[in-house]
Design a protein around this motif. Structure first.
Motif, short mmCIF file in Angstrom:
data_model
loop_
_atom_site.label_atom_id
_atom_site.label_comp_id
_atom_site.label_asym_id
_atom_site.label_seq_id
_atom_site.Cartn_x
_atom_site.Cartn_y
_atom_site.Cartn_z
N MET A 52 50.75 33.85 41.55
CA MET A 52 49.90 34.65 41.04
C MET A 52 48.61 33.91 41.11
O MET A 52 48.64 32.57 40.67
N ILE A 53 47.61 34.53 41.56
CA ILE A 53 46.43 33.70 41.60
C ILE A 53 45.78 33.71 40.19
O ILE A 53 45.88 34.67 39.51
N LYS A 54 44.90 32.57 39.97
CA LYS A 54 44.68 32.36 38.53
C LYS A 54 43.58 33.28 38.31
O LYS A 54 43.29 33.63 36.83
N GLN A 55 42.69 33.93 39.31
CA GLN A 55 41.77 34.64 38.88
C GLN A 55 42.26 36.03 37.95
O GLN A 55 41.47 36.77 37.55
N ALA A 56 43.46 36.31 38.10
CA ALA A 56 44.18 37.45 37.53
C ALA A 56 44.21 37.28 36.23
O ALA A 56 44.21 38.20 35.30
N TYR A 57 44.41 36.01 35.84
CA TYR A 57 44.20 35.68 34.16
C TYR A 57 42.92 35.87 33.46
O TYR A 57 41.88 36.04 34.24
N PHE A 58 42.80 36.09 32.30
CA PHE A 58 41.57 36.37 31.57
C PHE A 58 40.84 35.12 31.67
O PHE A 58 41.07 34.16 31.42
N GLN A 59 39.31 35.53 31.94
CA GLN A 59 38.45 34.45 32.41
C GLN A 59 37.35 34.29 31.13
O GLN A 59 36.53 33.22 31.36
N GLY A 60 37.31 35.48 30.54
CA GLY A 60 36.18 35.55 29.35
C GLY A 60 36.51 34.88 28.03
O GLY A 60 35.79 35.39 27.36
N LYS A 61 37.19 34.12 27.89
CA LYS A 61 37.73 33.63 26.48
C LYS A 61 36.41 33.01 25.70
O LYS A 61 36.08 33.36 24.46
N ASN A 62 35.58 32.15 26.42
CA ASN A 62 34.41 31.75 25.74
C ASN A 62 33.11 32.58 25.93
O ASN A 62 32.14 31.85 25.59
N LYS A 63 33.27 33.43 26.53
CA LYS A 63 31.96 34.34 26.85
C LYS A 63 31.28 34.80 25.45
O LYS A 63 32.11 35.25 24.72
N LYS A 64 30.06 34.63 25.28
CA LYS A 64 29.35 35.02 24.14
C LYS A 64 28.49 36.61 24.10
O LYS A 64 28.44 37.30 23.45
N ARG A 65 28.01 36.67 25.54
CA ARG A 65 27.20 37.88 25.80
C ARG A 65 26.96 38.18 27.17
O ARG A 65 27.46 37.11 28.12
N ARG A 66 26.73 39.52 27.54
CA ARG A 66 26.58 39.84 29.04
C ARG A 66 27.53 39.68 29.92
O ARG A 66 27.53 38.51 30.93
N TYR A 67 28.84 40.06 29.52
CA TYR A 67 29.76 39.86 30.10
C TYR A 67 30.98 41.03 30.09
O TYR A 67 31.13 41.88 29.16
N PHE A 68 31.80 41.06 31.34
CA PHE A 68 32.69 42.23 31.48
C PHE A 68 33.76 41.54 32.20
O PHE A 68 33.96 40.67 33.06
N GLU A 69 35.09 42.22 31.99
CA GLU A 69 36.25 42.00 32.84
C GLU A 69 37.17 43.05 32.67
O GLU A 69 37.43 43.74 31.62
N GLY A 70 37.44 43.51 34.05
CA GLY A 70 38.44 44.63 34.04
C GLY A 70 39.41 44.69 35.08
O GLY A 70 39.19 44.03 36.16
N TRP A 71 40.77 45.05 34.82
CA TRP A 71 41.82 45.24 35.68
C TRP A 71 41.90 46.64 36.23
O TRP A 71 42.05 47.39 35.40
N TYR A 72 42.11 46.74 37.60
CA TYR A 72 42.24 48.12 38.11
C TYR A 72 43.41 48.45 38.74
O TYR A 72 43.96 47.79 39.73
#
Length: 325
Positions: free
Chosen positions: A1-21
């Motif tokens: 499994m590629i690591k990009q599939a894992y959640f990337q936004g743990k430390n993001k504070k603003r202006r960010y999105f993450e979605g799985w299709y």
């Protein structure tokens, strides 16, 4: 499994999105839905979780909003939970009942074909996937998998036993302002997967056109065409008013010609600086024709898919015709 599939936004504070299709097509092709779990953080730092759904047959879409504390995603594996709903590489479980509507059921995935990983097989963005400060990152998780299970969507029972699906994801600040995306897994000639995207990519105050395409028939034929491997996109045409596009890709190991026609679609929300207030139209019953040839000009695959995903995001009514890039 590629690591990009894992959640990337743990430390993001603003202006960010993450979605799985998750794209799901039934065996009899009577049902076609896409399910998109995700999260977003607006410029003020306000957070939300969501599950979007599109029914390709009716064009109806649902946007189920959840408080952010209901969102939980792992950073060490592909595992996403939103309230009583879960999503991973093995399947998904849904138990949504909001003012927007309901969707319930469980699908499991089998005979999966993940996107190749390793140093010789960088993600679909190639080296651009390692560049910081990109507006949007894209990853393919499953090129193809088979489905078992049923979904109840607003009282309509959908049987997906024997169907097939596809998983990808996007993350970053915003979707590109202008882009085109195609994805097909159902071909009349047999099992195969094709994905293509072309976008104007902003970077460090500049903008450049970029594209990638990936084809595999799971029997040994695999081709990658992309800006980063010196492929060329020839005879590029796209017309938003007609909902059509066409092009010819030339790369190190052959050429691929394609044409696509948009079908009726539904309106989904897309991110702009973490705000989920942009509307895009997506079809998952578009028609795609492609022909793959080797370096000698021999046709090694040619077929049509009538259950393709397609999005065209340009200025309304714009027609673009370009010989090459």
């Amino acid at each position: 499994m590629i690591k990009q599939a894992y959640f990337q936004g743990k430390n993001k504070k603003r202006r960010y999105f993450e979605g799985w299709y998750f794209k799901c097509i039934s065996a009899d092709r009577k049902h076609a839905i896409a399910i998109i779990p995700g999260m977003a953080i607006d410029p003020q730092g306000n957070r939300q979780a969501f599950i979007q759904v599109i029914n390709a047959v009716t064009g109806k879409t649902w946007y189920h909003h959840f408080p952010y504390p209901e969102f939980n995603a792992r950073t060490d594996r592909f595992d996403v939970e939103i309230e009583n709903n879960s999503f991973n590489a093995q399947g998904l479980s849904l138990n949504v009942d909001t003012a927007e509507g309901s969707i319930k059921g469980r699908l499991t995935f089998h005979n999966s074909h993940p996107f190749p990983k390793g140093l010789k097989h960088p993600g679909i963005m190639g080296p651009f996937g390692l560049v910081p400060f990109m507006e949007c990152y894209h990853a393919i998780i499953h090129l193809y998998h088979e489905i078992k299970g049923e979904i109840d969507l607003d009282g309509e029972l959908m049987d997906f036993n024997g169907g097939v699906g596809y998983i990808e994801k996007d993350y970053g600040r915003s979707f590109p302002k202008t882009y085109l995306w195609l994805q097909a897994s159902h071909f009349e000639a047999g099992d195969a997967s094709f994905v293509f995207s072309r976008a104007n990519i902003p970077f460090l105050g500049m903008e450049f056109p970029g594209f990638f395409a990936y084809f595999t028939d799971f029997n040994g034929i695999t081709r990658r065409f992309a800006t980063y491997n010196f492929s060329r996109l020839e005879k590029w045409e796209v017309d938003t008013a007609k909902g059509t596009c066409a092009g010819e890709l030339e790369g190190p190991n052959g050429a691929l010609a394609f044409k696509a026609q948009m079908a009726s679609g539904g309106r989904l929300r897309a991110p702009v600086d973490g705000l989920m207030d942009r509307e895009i139209v997506e079809s998952i019953t578009a028609k795609v024709w492609l022909r793959l040839t080797n370096n000698q000009g021999d046709v090694i695959f040619e077929s049509i898919s009538s259950e393709a995903g397609m999005e065209i995001c340009l200025e309304e009514g714009v027609a673009v015709k370009q010989e090459s890039e």
